[in-house]
Design a protein around this motif. Structure first.
Motif, PDB file in Angstrom:
ATOM      1  N   CYS A 138      -3.792 -12.166  10.894  1.00 37.17           N
ATOM      2  CA  CYS A 138      -2.341 -12.319  10.803  1.00 37.17           C
ATOM      3  C   CYS A 138      -1.620 -10.987  10.615  1.00 37.17           C
ATOM      4  CB  CYS A 138      -1.964 -13.278   9.677  1.00 37.17           C
ATOM      5  SG  CYS A 138      -2.234 -12.638   8.004  1.00 37.17           S
ATOM      6  N   SER A 139      -2.354  -9.962  10.170  1.00 33.69           N
ATOM      7  CA  SER A 139      -1.789  -8.612  10.009  1.00 33.69           C
ATOM      8  C   SER A 139      -0.950  -8.412   8.755  1.00 33.69           C
ATOM      9  CB  SER A 139      -0.905  -8.217  11.207  1.00 33.69           C
ATOM     10  OG  SER A 139      -1.697  -7.720  12.228  1.00 33.69           O
ATOM     11  N   VAL A 140      -0.821  -9.429   7.939  1.00 35.05           N
ATOM     12  CA  VAL A 140      -0.003  -9.272   6.730  1.00 35.05           C
ATOM     13  C   VAL A 140      -0.615  -8.201   5.822  1.00 35.05           C
ATOM     14  CG1 VAL A 140       0.873 -10.443   4.659  1.00 35.05           C
ATOM     15  CG2 VAL A 140       0.968 -11.597   6.865  1.00 35.05           C
ATOM     16  N   VAL A 171       0.275  -4.565   7.251  1.00 40.39           N
ATOM     17  CA  VAL A 171       1.594  -4.004   6.944  1.00 40.39           C
ATOM     18  C   VAL A 171       1.784  -3.773   5.451  1.00 40.39           C
ATOM     19  CG1 VAL A 171       2.701  -4.924   9.013  1.00 40.39           C
ATOM     20  CG2 VAL A 171       2.733  -6.276   6.916  1.00 40.39           C
ATOM     21  N   ASN A 172       0.972  -4.399   4.624  1.00 40.83           N
ATOM     22  CA  ASN A 172       1.106  -4.210   3.181  1.00 40.83           C
ATOM     23  C   ASN A 172       0.192  -3.118   2.635  1.00 40.83           C
ATOM     24  OD1 ASN A 172       2.995  -6.011   1.458  1.00 40.83           O
ATOM     25  ND2 ASN A 172       2.283  -7.366   3.101  1.00 40.83           N
ATOM     26  N   MET A 230     -11.544  -2.046   7.911  1.00 42.75           N
ATOM     27  CA  MET A 230     -11.133  -0.730   7.432  1.00 42.75           C
ATOM     28  C   MET A 230     -11.217   0.270   8.584  1.00 42.75           C
ATOM     29  SD  MET A 230     -12.300   0.057   3.584  1.00 42.75           S
ATOM     30  CE  MET A 230     -14.049  -0.173   3.775  1.00 42.75           C
ATOM     31  N   ASN A 261      -3.665  -4.521  -2.787  1.00 39.10           N
ATOM     32  CA  ASN A 261      -2.461  -5.072  -2.150  1.00 39.10           C
ATOM     33  C   ASN A 261      -2.810  -6.030  -1.016  1.00 39.10           C
ATOM     34  OD1 ASN A 261      -1.044  -3.446  -3.846  1.00 39.10           O
ATOM     35  ND2 ASN A 261       0.154  -2.417  -2.250  1.00 39.10           N
ATOM     36  N   ALA A 267      -5.493  -7.788  -0.512  1.00 39.19           N
ATOM     37  CA  ALA A 267      -6.082  -9.040  -0.984  1.00 39.19           C
ATOM     38  C   ALA A 267      -5.019  -9.929  -1.628  1.00 39.19           C
ATOM     39  CB  ALA A 267      -7.201  -8.741  -1.976  1.00 39.19           C
ATOM     40  N   THR A 268      -4.057  -9.312  -2.284  1.00 34.63           N
ATOM     41  CA  THR A 268      -3.006 -10.079  -2.960  1.00 34.63           C
ATOM     42  C   THR A 268      -2.160 -10.869  -1.967  1.00 34.63           C
ATOM     43  OG1 THR A 268      -2.934  -8.397  -4.682  1.00 34.63           O
ATOM     44  CG2 THR A 268      -1.049  -9.883  -4.562  1.00 34.63           C
ATOM     45  N   VAL A 269      -1.885 -10.259  -0.815  1.00 35.02           N
ATOM     46  CA  VAL A 269      -1.012 -10.946   0.147  1.00 35.02           C
ATOM     47  C   VAL A 269      -1.784 -11.735   1.200  1.00 35.02           C
ATOM     48  CG1 VAL A 269       0.925  -9.336  -0.108  1.00 35.02           C
ATOM     49  CG2 VAL A 269      -0.846  -8.888   1.625  1.00 35.02           C
ATOM     50  N   CYS A 270      -3.093 -11.626   1.194  1.00 34.72           N
ATOM     51  CA  CYS A 270      -3.880 -12.303   2.235  1.00 34.72           C
ATOM     52  C   CYS A 270      -3.788 -13.822   2.073  1.00 34.72           C
ATOM     53  CB  CYS A 270      -5.350 -11.882   2.170  1.00 34.72           C
ATOM     54  SG  CYS A 270      -6.374 -12.837   3.305  1.00 34.72           S
TER      55      CYS A 270
END
Lengths: 366, 73, 253
Positions: free
Chosen positions: B17-19, B22-23, B45, B56, B58-61
């Motif tokens: 999803c690429s979120v 970008v984060n 990576m 970051n 992992a938090t938004v994944c």
């Protein structure tokens, strides 16, 4: 007034609706969720006056609608608790969605319908026009409810306990199909011994499927009626069908009044059965061998009892406060072997025993 | 003292999803040219030496498919 | 330093919460639901309340929330989750009970249930996912759909004269005296996700303190329904949703 008396095992004069409420408190009911509608509002009024949260810990809540009440039952039943609601015909229509979900998720609960005349807003007078709704579904999908038809305030009292027992035996909604006559009529009611509410430990033991909180020793419990996989969904439906078959094998209840030597038989339930008992007595005085079969469970229906009696009978007549609903189940049982007649009154008019007898004679003399 | 990090992506769970991309504050992550069995270009990576293990990504994944490791060097 | 020397158990700083199950989520790539599920699971883990938490899942995309968060669940009829939660919390007062509902479920068909549960001040947590669309049924207009926004049932954009204006349900909820905490958050960035997690934690803590209903709206994206890539959808959300649904606490008492 009743409040002072509920701990005494004795006979008390009360309305059928009050009997439902008092019985709920005395039979370990955990929660009642309801919405006012005539002619059954005394159920919640009595519960609120009794304040059972102080005595047994029972929760009583006036919901914002019947839709909400039935979904509160879904929540309470999911917890393995004994939960109930009561309403009257239009309110039960609103609950149809929830009842289908409860049946689909295999959740036990007790619903009381003090039937009034319909369709639509209809009348607040008594009726039996919700037979199809109660016995043939009402909501969507292939499901059945256990339907109990009391004919006295005492049975209103006793069927609360019986309804819960059957609901939990089958993990299925049970419905008491009463009417305005039985709900509003005052009669002597014997209060049975108190039954305690279940503890959480007892619930976990008895209903291991309930959402009591996921502990490390078991997988999560999920109560849903959703199964998108075709094979899984068909299997669920087959499990339900098996359950309904088991009900028909094990839990048919009826009362047979003077049918053993009868030439003719009336089939009637609830308040109409009380009238028809007198019709049978009147007919017997005139030398007519008439009997009465009173189904106590409308689902499962006493089909086999009707079939047992058919060989000796000349006619059967269904007497209902409807345009003719239960008569269809009798015709299915009889399967064309003998004539099945019908007499019904509508609009809240309850016929007298004499009127029923006259209607009966008219049919057999045709 | 600097922080060095690394991520491990569950490439079968990743939906590309690429979120996370970008984060990521250090431009460590990119989507792979390769796809997983569902056909998604999964995250990886691209510049492993720049990862600080900030979590970051992992938090938004949304699919919780990133595990993060960090050491002080 | 070699990557292999970093990737060692003792260096692990973030991994999947054990309260999340291993099932691959059915949500579209980049869907906010997954992130919110994760935050709920992490709060449950950190508070140590897995054995005492009961979730109520709605009808809509998140109907299957029970496949992902490893607690006991009840799956409600469309819009009725607050009624289930009401009974569950009253019958199990010591448990943590939360509903998880979308905008169609909560702000349209379930308006009566949510209003009255919040007004009674049920000691429950409500997680409200607002992505301004019906995702599961294929992207129809929701009560929270923005003016001019194109959906399957407003193909030329939402018009006031036909559809009326968006329903700001959270503002209404904040007016109800039974609510103690009403907040609007989002999860598209690290900072916003962390804020949302703190909000969810506070909501669960309020529930134990019997302060009334805690209501956490998460302004979310539905990239499939909006027909944008996940990243573009989040950008569109920041530009268009936030002005209409401003983030922050509406009430905290």
């Amino acid at each position: 007034m009743v409040k002072q008396k509920i701990n005494m095992a004795e006979y008390i004069l009360m309305k059928g609706n009050e009997a439902i409420a008092i019985s709920a408190i005395r039979n370990g009911c955990d929660g009642y969720f309801g919405y006012p509608i005539t002619p059954q509002s005394e159920v919640m009024e009595t519960l609120m006056a009794e304040e059972p949260w102080d005595s047994t810990g029972m929760v009583v809540l006036q919901a914002e609608s019947e839709t909400s009440s039935i979904n509160m039952l879904y929540g309470g039943a999911s917890c393995g608790k004994r939960v109930m609601t009561s309403s009257s015909s239009p309110g039960i229509s609103l609950m149809a969605e929830g009842l289908s979900y409860l049946a689909g998720a295999e959740l036990p609960c007790l619903v009381v319908n003090v039937v009034r005349g319909g369709p639509g807003l209809g009348t607040i007078q008594p009726g039996q026009g919700d037979y199809f709704q109660a016995c043939k579904g009402g909501g969507h999908g292939d499901y059945k409810m256990i339907v109990l038809a009391p004919n006295s305030a005492q049975e209103m009292y006793d069927f609360v306990d019986l309804g819960f027992e059957l609901a939990f035996k089958y993990r299925n909604p049970a419905l008491i199909l009463s009417d305005g006559v039985i709900g509003q009529m005052m009669e002597k009611v014997e209060l049975r011994p108190m039954k305690p509410r279940w503890t959480e430990e007892e619930i976990i033991k008895m209903s291991p499927w309930a959402t009591t909180g996921k502990t490390p020793d078991r997988k999560q419990n999920v109560l849903t009626s959703l199964a998108l996989d075709a094979a899984v969904h068909e299997a669920l439906n087959h499990r339900l069908i098996e359950k309904y078959k088991q009900m028909e094998e094990e839990d048919v209840r009826f009362e047979n009044y003077l049918c053993e030597d009868a030439d003719h038989m009336i089939v009637a339930y609830g308040s109409m059965a009380r009238v028809c008992e007198n019709t049978v007595d009147l007919a017997r005085k005139e030398g007519i061998k008439l009997g009465l079969l009173r189904p106590i469970t409308l689902f499962p229906y006493p089909t086999k009892e009707i079939q047992r009696l058919v060989p000796q009978l000349k006619t059967i007549m269904s007497v209902e406060l409807s345009a003719g609903q239960m008569v269809e189940d009798i015709r299915l049982a009889v399967n064309g072997k003998i004539p099945v007649n019908f007499y019904g009154r509508l609009g809240g008019i309850v016929p007298s025993p004499e009127e029923v007898l006259e209607a009966f004679k008219k049919e057999i003399n045709k | 003292m600097a922080l060095r990090g690394a991520i491990v992506v569950d490439t079968e769970k990743c939906k590309g999803c690429s979120v996370c991309v970008v984060n990521c504050p250090t431009n460590t992550i990119a989507l792979a040219k390769e796809v997983n069995s569902k056909g998604y270009n999964y995250a990886y990576m691209a510049n492993p030496e720049s990862c600080t293990g900030c979590t970051n990504c992992a938090t938004v994944c949304p699919d919780t498919c990133i595990t993060v490791y960090r050491v002080k060097v | 330093m070699d990557i292999k020397d970093i990737i060692k158990p003792e260096n692990k700083v973030y991994s999947k919460s054990p309260v999340l199950l291993d099932n691959v989520m059915h949500y579209c790539p980049g869907c906010s639901h997954g992130t919110v599920h994760k935050l709920i699971a992490e709060v449950i883990e950190e508070m140590g309340i897995q054995e005492k938490t009961i979730g109520i899942s709605p009808v809509g995309c998140s109907v299957f929330a029970y496949n992902y968060v490893d607690i006991d669940w009840q799956q409600a009829a469309h819009g009725r989750a607050p009624a289930l939660a009401t009974a569950t919390k009253r019958l199990f007062p010591d448990k943590y009970v939360f509903t998880y509902q979308g905008d169609g479920d909560l702000a349209s068909i379930g308006t009566a249930e949510i209003m009255h549960a919040c007004n009674r001040g049920e000691n429950i947590v409500v997680i409200f996912i607002n992505n301004a669309i019906y995702g599961m049924t294929g992207g129809q207009m929701a009560p929270t759909t923005l003016m001019g926004m194109k959906t399957a049932t407003s193909p030329n954009g939402r018009r006031e004269d036909i559809h009326g204006k968006p329903l700001k349900i959270t503002e209404l909820i904040a007016q109800l005296e039974g609510t103690c905490y009403v907040t609007r958050q989002s999860v598209q960035s690290v900072a916003s996700a962390r804020k949302t997690k703190r909000a969810i934690r506070k909501a669960f803590e309020n529930s134990a303190l019997k302060k009334g209903t805690s209501f956490v709206e998460v302004v979310s994206s539905c990239n499939s329904g909006w027909k944008l890539s996940p990243v573009k959808a989040n950008e569109w959300m920041v530009e268009n949703m936030f002005p209409n649904y401003p983030l922050g606490d509406l009430k905290d008492i």
